[in-house]
Each structure stands twice: as C-alpha cells, then as structure tokens.
Design a protein around this motif. Structure first.
Motif, mmCIF file in Angstrom:
data_model
loop_
_atom_site.group_PDB
_atom_site.id
_atom_site.type_symbol
_atom_site.label_atom_id
_atom_site.label_comp_id
_atom_site.label_asym_id
_atom_site.label_seq_id
_atom_site.Cartn_x
_atom_site.Cartn_y
_atom_site.Cartn_z
ATOM 1 N N HIS A 205 -21.116 17.217 -34.735
ATOM 2 C CA HIS A 205 -19.496 17.027 -34.380
ATOM 3 C C HIS A 205 -18.747 16.731 -35.543
ATOM 4 O O HIS A 205 -17.541 16.907 -35.750
ATOM 5 C CB HIS A 205 -19.298 16.092 -33.211
ATOM 6 C CG HIS A 205 -19.661 14.771 -33.712
ATOM 7 N ND1 HIS A 205 -20.594 14.315 -33.635
ATOM 8 C CD2 HIS A 205 -18.822 13.760 -34.138
ATOM 9 C CE1 HIS A 205 -20.826 12.980 -34.120
ATOM 10 N NE2 HIS A 205 -19.806 12.712 -34.072
ATOM 11 N N TYR A 206 -19.470 16.373 -36.569
ATOM 12 C CA TYR A 206 -18.882 15.965 -37.798
ATOM 13 C C TYR A 206 -17.862 16.933 -38.452
ATOM 14 O O TYR A 206 -18.239 18.273 -38.562
ATOM 15 C CB TYR A 206 -19.643 15.353 -38.867
ATOM 16 C CG TYR A 206 -19.840 14.130 -38.944
ATOM 17 C CD1 TYR A 206 -20.284 13.340 -37.658
ATOM 18 C CD2 TYR A 206 -20.072 13.311 -40.239
ATOM 19 C CE1 TYR A 206 -20.705 12.083 -37.728
ATOM 20 C CE2 TYR A 206 -20.542 12.062 -39.933
ATOM 21 C CZ TYR A 206 -20.769 11.304 -38.850
ATOM 22 O OH TYR A 206 -20.994 9.851 -38.788
ATOM 23 N N THR A 207 -16.585 16.890 -38.741
ATOM 24 C CA THR A 207 -15.638 17.815 -39.062
ATOM 25 C C THR A 207 -15.766 17.769 -40.726
ATOM 26 O O THR A 207 -15.980 16.806 -41.423
ATOM 27 C CB THR A 207 -14.086 17.456 -38.833
ATOM 28 O OG1 THR A 207 -14.106 17.678 -37.508
ATOM 29 C CG2 THR A 207 -13.128 18.614 -39.456
ATOM 30 N N THR B 43 -16.818 22.756 -38.793
ATOM 31 C CA THR B 43 -17.758 21.454 -38.197
ATOM 32 C C THR B 43 -19.261 21.811 -38.602
ATOM 33 O O THR B 43 -19.502 22.803 -39.174
ATOM 34 C CB THR B 43 -17.952 21.329 -36.838
ATOM 35 O OG1 THR B 43 -18.439 22.433 -36.171
ATOM 36 C CG2 THR B 43 -16.376 21.066 -36.288
#
Length: 264
Positions: A202-204, A218
C-alpha cells in the motif's frame, strides 16, 4: 401565543446569521493546521521533474527533495509563505536532465543544508548512505541505496506516512535509463526488487519524473503492471539494452553543475 416579528427584523437576523457563517468559513480556510505532516508535490514542465516539500507543521522544519534550479525562487517563496524553516535541500541522485536548485536555495534560505548520497560523486553539506536517516521535526526519511540508474541513487522512505521517494530508480510504469552515468541494468533490477518492491504493497511511491501526466503510484501497482520490472532479469536487461534513446540533451551542462551543488 407566539408573536410574529416584523419582516425587517427577520431579514436583519438572517443577514447576521449568514455573515456569521461566512466569517466562520473564512477563519477555517485561512488558518493552517498547527500539527501534522505537510506534503506538497511541485512540477517542472521542461524536465518533467517532481520536487517534493515535506514539513512538520508543529516544529515548522521542512525538507525539499529534488529541487530544480529554475524554480528555486518559487520553492523558497512557498517555504516562507507557509512559515517553514528549510532544514535540508535533498537530491535522490546526481541528475543529468536538469540542474539542481540546492545551491541556490542555500543562498536564499540561510541555514539550509544540501544532502546527497555518498556514492554520487557530488558535493554536499551532508552525505547519506544506505540505512541512514534524515530527520526534520518529528519525522524522518530512511535512505536506501538503489543504484543502477547511477551509483549514488537513493530512495527516501517515510514509514510514518507509508510513502517513498524513488528518484529515477523506479518511475510510474517505468524506470530510469541505464546506458550512461554508471548505469547498470542488473544493479537497477536488484535495487528495485530488494529495496522498493519489498515495501508494503500500500505504500505510495513518488518518482523524480513523469512524462505522461501521472503523479504517483503504489508498490502493488508497480509489482503488477510495470512493463519492465515485472519481467525476468534477462528480459529486463534486453529491454534496457534496446531502448535506443537519444543522448540526454542537458547532460553536458547538468552533470558538471550538479557536481558542485548546482552552482557554476
């Protein structure tokens, strides 16, 4: 028994109520939050470079990632307008497509220090290496070495905000070139797969450039849809070896300037 108020008194009361509501809205919109994480993405249309302003709303400390020389005044004005103190002007690597604004920002905003990777070959006030941390206020950026585009490429990770700034190592549905400036397709593939694709899905991810109008991606998206880095290493090397891209038009000017913090 209810007494009916005269029409002119009712109208005046309604006007006062409306004025009160408007005044409240103005106060809410004009007062910035006093605590929290600040993020702003800025853009240079010539080199398609993204610059990122990050700040701590409580301490007012801030950093700029990948500033562009021609926009140093713009960025400094924004920092001042928002009441920040620019602690660091940082680069993800020594750029070949534009001149960094770190040197000029230091002259406009005294107290600012320049930051770059130890392996970059460029001058800076602060050198960072893999695993080291850059702090501003109550927040921090973890530097991870991601060579391949250049030897000194760093990805800055802000775990607190679930975001990372990947420079040219990983672009949106792409990656940086490996055919000049210490480039290595094998190193880049390893860097992305071991340092970026291992972050939570989920990290942008915020790249140093985009040429198609997108602003972010992402980890999950790039692991699934990146047309280069979803291939095997052998296929990736072949793709990079056959891109046949033109010689970077700014490289002969940008590299000498960026070796000295963007100051000729």
């Amino acid at each position: 028994m209810l007494t009916k108020l005269p029409v002119h008194i009712v109208g005046q009361a309604e006007r006062l109520a409306r004025m009160s509501r408007v005044a409240a809205i103005v106060r809410m919109s004009s007062s910035a939050p006093s605590t929290g994480f600040f993020f702003r993405q800025l853009f240079d249309t010539v080199s398609s470079t993204y610059t990122y302003l990050l700040g701590d709303m409580k301490t007012r400390d801030a950093v700029l990632i990948d500033p562009v020389l021609e926009h140093a005044e713009r960025d400094a004005t924004l920092v001042k307008d928002l009441g920040f103190k620019l602690v660091y002007a940082m680069n993800t690597h020594m750029h070949a497509d534009h001149v960094t604004g770190t040197g000029k920002l230091k002259s406009i905003l005294p107290g600012t220090k320049s930051v770059i990777g130890k392996s970059s070959g460029a001058q800076a006030d602060v050198y960072v290496d893999d695993g080291e941390v850059v702090r501003f206020g109550g927040y921090e950026l973890l530097a991870k070495s991601t060579p391949g585009h250049t030897n000194g490429c760093l990805t800055y990770i802000c775990h607190d905000q679930s975001m990372a700034f990947t420079g040219d190592a990983l672009l949106i549905r792409g990656c940086g070139r490996t055919d000049f400036q210490e480039g290595s397709s094998e190193k880049l593939y390893e860097s992305v797969h071991t340092k970026i694709f291992t972050l939570p899905d989920h990290y942008t991810l915020y790249p140093a450039h985009d040429y198609k109008g997108q602003t972010a991606t992402t980890v999950w998206e790039e692991k699934k849809y990146n047309p280069r880095l979803t291939k095997s290493l052998k296929e990736f090397i072949h793709i990079m070896d056959t891109l046949n891209l033109p010689y970077p038009k700014m490289i002969d000017k940008a590299l000498p300037a960026n070796r000295v913090c963007g100051l000729f």
